[in-house]
Design an enzyme around this catalytic site. Sequence first.
Site, PDB file in Angstrom:
ATOM      1  N   GLY A 120       0.818  -1.203   0.000  1.00 32.34           N
ATOM      2  CA  GLY A 120       0.000   0.000   0.000  1.00 32.34           C
ATOM      3  C   GLY A 120       0.850   1.249   0.000  1.00 32.34           C
ATOM      4  O   GLY A 120       2.088   1.203  -0.015  1.00 32.34           O
ATOM      5  N   ALA A 158      11.562   5.271 -13.898  1.00 29.01           N
ATOM      6  CA  ALA A 158      10.515   6.012 -13.184  1.00 29.01           C
ATOM      7  C   ALA A 158       9.349   6.260 -14.132  1.00 29.01           C
ATOM      8  O   ALA A 158       9.539   6.771 -15.237  1.00 29.01           O
ATOM      9  CB  ALA A 158      11.074   7.335 -12.664  1.00 29.01           C
ATOM     10  N   HIS A 197      11.946  10.933  -3.448  1.00 26.52           N
ATOM     11  CA  HIS A 197      12.508   9.625  -3.784  1.00 26.52           C
ATOM     12  C   HIS A 197      13.943   9.760  -4.297  1.00 26.52           C
ATOM     13  O   HIS A 197      14.822   8.972  -3.929  1.00 26.52           O
ATOM     14  CB  HIS A 197      11.648   8.939  -4.848  1.00 26.52           C
ATOM     15  CG  HIS A 197      10.513   8.141  -4.285  1.00 26.52           C
ATOM     16  ND1 HIS A 197      10.669   6.854  -3.838  1.00 26.52           N
ATOM     17  CD2 HIS A 197       9.210   8.445  -4.091  1.00 26.52           C
ATOM     18  CE1 HIS A 197       9.510   6.391  -3.393  1.00 26.52           C
ATOM     19  NE2 HIS A 197       8.611   7.337  -3.536  1.00 26.52           N
ATOM     20  N   ARG A 203      18.020   8.108  -3.239  1.00 26.89           N
ATOM     21  CA  ARG A 203      18.453   7.119  -4.218  1.00 26.89           C
ATOM     22  C   ARG A 203      19.959   7.240  -4.423  1.00 26.89           C
ATOM     23  O   ARG A 203      20.485   8.357  -4.476  1.00 26.89           O
ATOM     24  CB  ARG A 203      17.717   7.387  -5.536  1.00 26.89           C
ATOM     25  CG  ARG A 203      17.739   6.236  -6.521  1.00 26.89           C
ATOM     26  CD  ARG A 203      16.978   6.633  -7.776  1.00 26.89           C
ATOM     27  NE  ARG A 203      15.599   7.017  -7.472  1.00 26.89           N
ATOM     28  CZ  ARG A 203      14.822   7.713  -8.293  1.00 26.89           C
ATOM     29  NH1 ARG A 203      15.292   8.137  -9.450  1.00 26.89           N
ATOM     30  NH2 ARG A 203      13.577   7.994  -7.951  1.00 26.89           N
ATOM     31  N   ASP A 252       9.528   1.738 -10.877  1.00 32.94           N
ATOM     32  CA  ASP A 252       8.724   2.297  -9.788  1.00 32.94           C
ATOM     33  C   ASP A 252       7.918   3.472 -10.347  1.00 32.94           C
ATOM     34  O   ASP A 252       8.494   4.526 -10.637  1.00 32.94           O
ATOM     35  CB  ASP A 252       9.646   2.746  -8.653  1.00 32.94           C
ATOM     36  CG  ASP A 252       8.923   2.912  -7.323  1.00 32.94           C
ATOM     37  OD1 ASP A 252       7.683   2.835  -7.311  1.00 32.94           O
ATOM     38  OD2 ASP A 252       9.598   3.128  -6.307  1.00 32.94           O
TER      39      ASP A 252
END
Length: 203
Positions: free
Chosen positions: A21, A49, A66, A70, A115
């Site tokens: 989730g 991405a 994000h 990374r 992702d």
Amino acid sequence: MVTQIRDIQLQAEVKHLVLGGARSGKSAFAESMLLDWQKKSGGRVVYIATSNHRNDAEMLKRVEHHKSYRPVDWETVEEPIYLAKALKSVCLDLSQKQMTHTESILDAPVAVIVDCLTLWMLNIIEADCRKQQTERLLQTLKHLRCPVVLVSNEVGLGVVPMGKLSREFVDEIGRLHQAIAAQVEAVTFVTAGLPMSLKSPSK
């Protein structure tokens, strides 16, 4: 029984679906596998991405968040629609090069993280090319020979949405998850930062 992160490792040529989730820790878990793989193999990591954030300030902030944690040596490819093509360009092109005399490529294996499939599904529904692009993705996954981690939101655990578009999205991402899970070697569900192995490579 919950399988600890340290017990789930990315293996050569394994394709891995990671579900969870919002704010479940699924991306952090997926990235931890790639970091571990990179340390052991000395290879490259390519981050595909799928966010189409150009007109969404709040999504842009999420993207920057994000990016901030990374690894700096990971390569980023932004592809909101043509995911199969992006995967081919990274994995299949590399496989062809590995069959040639390019020694430096042989010394640099590559792994890919996508992702996420959730945003990609929204994009291809909006672009009216869902059927074509999902079929291409499923076909492409069959032929990839490098480790691939696919991250996606599990959105089918709540009530049935009221809106037609929302119901279509929930239905189609659920069907995609099932199709990918049947095809890949490993599936992990993450909740509250804890990964649960649903499917693992055959010994």
